[in-house]
Design a protein around this motif. Structure first.
Motif, PDB file in Angstrom:
ATOM      1  N   LYS A 114      12.117  -2.966  15.198  1.00 23.75           N
ATOM      2  CA  LYS A 114      12.300  -3.328  16.256  1.00 23.75           C
ATOM      3  C   LYS A 114      12.151  -4.365  17.059  1.00 23.75           C
ATOM      4  O   LYS A 114      10.799  -4.132  16.660  1.00 23.75           O
ATOM      5  N   HIS A 115      12.682  -5.172  18.377  1.00 23.73           N
ATOM      6  CA  HIS A 115      12.001  -6.861  18.251  1.00 23.73           C
ATOM      7  C   HIS A 115      12.928  -6.955  19.773  1.00 23.73           C
ATOM      8  O   HIS A 115      13.195  -6.549  20.088  1.00 23.73           O
ATOM      9  N   ILE A 116      11.634  -7.833  20.445  1.00 27.06           N
ATOM     10  CA  ILE A 116      11.829  -7.865  22.262  1.00 27.06           C
ATOM     11  C   ILE A 116      13.318  -9.000  21.437  1.00 27.06           C
ATOM     12  O   ILE A 116      14.174  -9.202  22.305  1.00 27.06           O
ATOM     13  N   LEU A 117      12.712  -9.838  20.585  1.00 30.56           N
ATOM     14  CA  LEU A 117      13.395 -11.606  20.906  1.00 30.56           C
ATOM     15  C   LEU A 117      15.191 -11.420  20.261  1.00 30.56           C
ATOM     16  O   LEU A 117      14.460 -11.122  18.382  1.00 30.56           O
ATOM     17  N   ASN A 118      15.722 -11.554  20.065  1.00 30.85           N
ATOM     18  CA  ASN A 118      16.995 -11.419  20.013  1.00 30.85           C
ATOM     19  C   ASN A 118      17.610 -12.969  19.840  1.00 30.85           C
ATOM     20  O   ASN A 118      17.917 -13.507  20.843  1.00 30.85           O
TER      21      ASN A 118
ATOM     22  N   GLU B  63       6.387 -16.603  27.477  1.00 32.44           N
ATOM     23  CA  GLU B  63       5.120 -16.233  28.187  1.00 32.44           C
ATOM     24  C   GLU B  63       6.206 -15.522  29.496  1.00 32.44           C
ATOM     25  O   GLU B  63       5.636 -14.743  30.068  1.00 32.44           O
ATOM     26  N   GLU B  64       7.252 -15.307  29.390  1.00 29.34           N
ATOM     27  CA  GLU B  64       7.782 -15.196  30.343  1.00 29.34           C
ATOM     28  C   GLU B  64       8.755 -13.536  30.142  1.00 29.34           C
ATOM     29  O   GLU B  64       8.832 -12.853  31.125  1.00 29.34           O
ATOM     30  N   ASN B  65       9.080 -13.206  28.606  1.00 25.24           N
ATOM     31  CA  ASN B  65       9.644 -12.065  27.677  1.00 25.24           C
ATOM     32  C   ASN B  65       8.889 -11.353  27.604  1.00 25.24           C
ATOM     33  O   ASN B  65       9.390  -9.939  27.183  1.00 25.24           O
ATOM     34  N   TYR B  66       7.805 -11.420  26.947  1.00 30.25           N
ATOM     35  CA  TYR B  66       6.945 -10.900  26.525  1.00 30.25           C
ATOM     36  C   TYR B  66       5.982  -9.712  27.023  1.00 30.25           C
ATOM     37  O   TYR B  66       5.334  -9.995  28.662  1.00 30.25           O
ATOM     38  N   SER B  67       5.590  -8.261  27.023  1.00 34.02           N
ATOM     39  CA  SER B  67       4.788  -7.681  27.107  1.00 34.02           C
ATOM     40  C   SER B  67       4.561  -6.916  26.254  1.00 34.02           C
ATOM     41  O   SER B  67       5.215  -6.523  25.563  1.00 34.02           O
ATOM     42  N   ALA B  68       3.015  -5.897  26.550  1.00 38.43           N
ATOM     43  CA  ALA B  68       3.108  -4.897  25.063  1.00 38.43           C
ATOM     44  C   ALA B  68       3.122  -4.016  25.846  1.00 38.43           C
ATOM     45  O   ALA B  68       4.152  -2.708  25.054  1.00 38.43           O
ATOM     46  N   LYS B  69       3.974  -3.762  26.526  1.00 41.06           N
ATOM     47  CA  LYS B  69       5.004  -2.328  27.546  1.00 41.06           C
ATOM     48  C   LYS B  69       6.068  -2.757  26.684  1.00 41.06           C
ATOM     49  O   LYS B  69       6.861  -1.228  26.205  1.00 41.06           O
ATOM     50  N   LYS B  70       7.171  -3.404  26.235  1.00 37.88           N
ATOM     51  CA  LYS B  70       8.145  -3.888  25.646  1.00 37.88           C
ATOM     52  C   LYS B  70       8.219  -3.220  24.536  1.00 37.88           C
ATOM     53  O   LYS B  70       8.535  -2.357  23.769  1.00 37.88           O
ATOM     54  N   LEU B  71       6.463  -3.992  23.830  1.00 35.14           N
ATOM     55  CA  LEU B  71       6.619  -3.390  22.558  1.00 35.14           C
ATOM     56  C   LEU B  71       6.810  -1.779  22.574  1.00 35.14           C
ATOM     57  O   LEU B  71       7.127  -1.375  21.688  1.00 35.14           O
ATOM     58  N   LEU B  72       5.842  -1.537  23.360  1.00 32.18           N
ATOM     59  CA  LEU B  72       5.925   0.665  23.191  1.00 32.18           C
ATOM     60  C   LEU B  72       7.233   0.899  23.355  1.00 32.18           C
ATOM     61  O   LEU B  72       7.256   2.100  22.340  1.00 32.18           O
TER      62      LEU B  72
ATOM     63  N   LEU C 174       1.230  -1.189  -0.346  1.00 29.00           N
ATOM     64  CA  LEU C 174      -0.169  -0.074   0.142  1.00 29.00           C
ATOM     65  C   LEU C 174       1.231   1.890   0.494  1.00 29.00           C
ATOM     66  O   LEU C 174       0.632   2.399   0.208  1.00 29.00           O
ATOM     67  N   LYS C 175       1.911   1.334   0.148  1.00 22.84           N
ATOM     68  CA  LYS C 175       2.989   2.118  -0.209  1.00 22.84           C
ATOM     69  C   LYS C 175       2.973   3.237   0.957  1.00 22.84           C
ATOM     70  O   LYS C 175       2.895   4.449   0.462  1.00 22.84           O
ATOM     71  N   TYR C 176       3.589   2.226   2.165  1.00 24.70           N
ATOM     72  CA  TYR C 176       3.200   3.628   3.405  1.00 24.70           C
ATOM     73  C   TYR C 176       4.629   2.991   3.526  1.00 24.70           C
ATOM     74  O   TYR C 176       5.697   2.088   2.896  1.00 24.70           O
ATOM     75  N   ASN C 177       5.574   4.083   4.383  1.00 26.22           N
ATOM     76  CA  ASN C 177       7.022   3.945   5.298  1.00 26.22           C
ATOM     77  C   ASN C 177       6.526   3.434   6.040  1.00 26.22           C
ATOM     78  O   ASN C 177       5.505   3.822   7.443  1.00 26.22           O
ATOM     79  N   VAL C 178       7.077   2.006   6.244  1.00 27.18           N
ATOM     80  CA  VAL C 178       6.635   1.006   8.355  1.00 27.18           C
ATOM     81  C   VAL C 178       7.003   0.813   8.798  1.00 27.18           C
ATOM     82  O   VAL C 178       9.022   1.162   8.559  1.00 27.18           O
ATOM     83  N   TYR C 179       7.110   1.374   9.797  1.00 24.18           N
ATOM     84  CA  TYR C 179       8.064   0.501  10.832  1.00 24.18           C
ATOM     85  C   TYR C 179       7.440  -0.353  11.243  1.00 24.18           C
ATOM     86  O   TYR C 179       6.159  -0.455  11.820  1.00 24.18           O
ATOM     87  N   SER C 180       7.917  -1.275  12.755  1.00 23.71           N
ATOM     88  CA  SER C 180       7.419  -2.442  12.542  1.00 23.71           C
ATOM     89  C   SER C 180       8.137  -2.485  14.388  1.00 23.71           C
ATOM     90  O   SER C 180       9.227  -2.195  15.050  1.00 23.71           O
ATOM     91  N   SER C 181       7.191  -2.813  15.571  1.00 24.97           N
ATOM     92  CA  SER C 181       7.605  -3.025  16.192  1.00 24.97           C
ATOM     93  C   SER C 181       7.115  -4.889  17.017  1.00 24.97           C
ATOM     94  O   SER C 181       5.725  -5.211  17.063  1.00 24.97           O
ATOM     95  N   ALA C 182       7.367  -5.639  17.243  1.00 24.07           N
ATOM     96  CA  ALA C 182       7.137  -7.138  17.058  1.00 24.07           C
ATOM     97  C   ALA C 182       8.285  -7.986  19.019  1.00 24.07           C
ATOM     98  O   ALA C 182       8.900  -7.658  19.509  1.00 24.07           O
ATOM     99  N   TYR C 183       7.890  -8.931  18.926  1.00 22.54           N
ATOM    100  CA  TYR C 183       7.944  -9.709  19.882  1.00 22.54           C
ATOM    101  C   TYR C 183       9.542 -10.764  19.228  1.00 22.54           C
ATOM    102  O   TYR C 183      10.568 -10.507  19.287  1.00 22.54           O
ATOM    103  N   TYR C 184       8.577 -11.139  17.751  1.00 22.85           N
ATOM    104  CA  TYR C 184       9.746 -12.227  17.222  1.00 22.85           C
ATOM    105  C   TYR C 184      10.104 -11.742  15.543  1.00 22.85           C
ATOM    106  O   TYR C 184       9.300 -10.349  15.071  1.00 22.85           O
TER     107      TYR C 184
END
Length: 424
Positions: free
Chosen positions: A43-47, A58-67, A21-31
């Motif tokens: 940017k991602h939580i799991l390296n 279930e031990e490493n993920y949180s919505a706050k970390k994404l934000l 759709l031709k957006y400038n796309v930015y992502s924040s995910a766990y994976y």
């Protein structure tokens, strides 16, 4: 071009759609997997690192970390898209000012709180008997009062089949392990849902909604690990679509009395129910409605009795996302945005079947090279994946369900030859 920030546990499918759709796309995910689109600011939580454990989601993920990870992108964002694992209700404190940029449901507490949702709709729709408890003694009292009924115990918010236990009074008083498991869930959840177990077939509707109307675009046979042979494990593991005789006959112990007319009526009933509940809940964009087509045992064996129970609503993109895009030849993100702006898609006709299956590691393993056609969400080579964690996703578009399942079995053989058990 507008700047679009996409947040969630796994944003790969929506990022792929957004790039078209031709957006400038930015992502924040766990994976971030090897099949994640290149040249996207993310940017991602799991390296993931070779010879290093990916740990437990279930031990490493949180919505706050994404934000927190995406904080630098939010000021320049024109709009925000949310996928699984995060909702508008997570935009609190310093992030509250960005909530207005969300395209979709900005507040979902009224449906994500399952007991609150049940209390609101149970007098209008057919629902399983449901209770909310905060300690195991309350559970024991409920099970004793309804000792001829079996129940599902699960978190009141979130889940995806995680921390879900099937039990009855006899099992509860005889098996201390069940009681201990429930106590452990209560330590992290405070309150849990106790819901009457409805025997039958898991089905689901994908619905697009504007502020004034709703339209079901796909009905699906929903699959849990319990359906495919892992008894008592109710985690979501895939789907078969569209919902027809071929898809509903798979992985079930029930005799299917439906002919083509019966399946057509079932789909029409699902459409009407799902659209009504989405409008009743004042949701917009892409939403999912999880249902059970109930069955019963009688002298003729196990048969479906056509009662459709409403289980829950998912006010977000569903796990069926990519299958819907393939079967309907649409860009679901584009249709989600249009729906939020008041424009619902016209009549759609499925052009094939699609099957999705998420594989979970059955033991601790080191992953080899899984860069194989038909596989998605592929971790980096030589990473270590813990037991019961997601391993890889198979998505197969096919003209024939049985042929598609046969091809999936062949892919599983290739996967098994490229993963290596690790002794603890």
């Amino acid at each position: 071009m507008d700047n679009l920030v996409i947040l969630g546990i796994d944003t790969r499918p929506q990022v792929n759609s957004a790039l078209k759709l031709k957006y400038n796309v930015y992502s924040s995910a766990y994976y971030t997997t090897i099949d994640f689109p290149k040249n996207v600011l993310e940017k991602h939580i799991l390296n993931e690192e070779a010879d290093t454990s990916c740990g437990l989601f279930e031990e490493n993920y949180s919505a706050k970390k994404l934000l927190i990870n995406v904080r630098d992108y939010l000021d320049s964002a024109d709009n925000i898209i949310l996928t699984s694992g995060i909702s508008g209700d997570d935009f609190t404190g310093e992030f509250k000012k960005y909530k207005s940029k969300i395209i979709g449901n900005k507040s979902t507490e009224h449906v994500s709180d399952k007991y609150r949702f049940y209390n609101k709709i149970s007098n209008k729709f057919l629902c399983p008997m449901t209770f909310l408890i905060s300690d195991v003694d309350e559970l024991g009292e409920i099970l004793k009062e309804y000792d001829d009924v079996s129940f599902i115990v699960k978190p009141n918010k979130g889940s995806g089949g995680y921390d879900t236990i099937h039990l009855n009074y006899d099992a509860y008083i005889k098996d201390n392990q069940i009681k201990n498991s429930i106590e452990n869930i209560l330590l992290s959840q405070d309150e849990i849902l106790v819901q009457e177990f409805i025997s039958g077939v898991n089905i689901s509707s994908s619905v697009l909604a504007s502020s004034t109307d709703a339209k079901t675009i796909m009905n699906t046979r929903l699959l849990t690990l319990d359906d495919i042979g892992f008894k008592g494990d109710y985690r979501y593991c895939g789907n078969i679509m569209p919902l027809d005789i071929k898809s509903i006959q798979q992985f079930t112990r029930f005799n299917i009395p439906h002919d083509e007319i019966g399946i057509k009526n079932l789909n029409e009933d699902m459409n009407m129910l799902s659209e009504e509940i989405i409008k009743e809940s004042k949701l917009i964009g892409s939403n999912g409605v999880d249902l059970i087509l109930s069955g019963e045992e009688n002298n003729e064996g196990n048969i479906l009795n056509n009662d459709i129970y409403l289980i829950e609503v998912n006010p977000r993109f569903q796990g069926t996302y990519e299958c819907v895009e393939k079967v309907l030849s649409i860009n679901l993100l584009e249709e989600h945005i249009k729906a939020c702006n008041g424009e619902l898609i016209e009549e759609l006709n499925p052009n094939a079947h699609a099957i999705k299956e998420i594989l979970y590691a059955q033991s601790k393993i080191k992953q080899g090279n899984l860069n194989i056609d038909g596989l998605y969400d592929i971790s980096h080579e030589n990473t270590i994946i813990e037991k019961d964690q997601p391993l890889v996703t198979i998505i197969k578009e096919c003209g024939n369900v049985k042929k598609g399942l046969k091809e999936i079995k062949s892919l599983k053989d290739k996967i098994n030859s490229n993963i290596y058990p690790i002794d603890n």
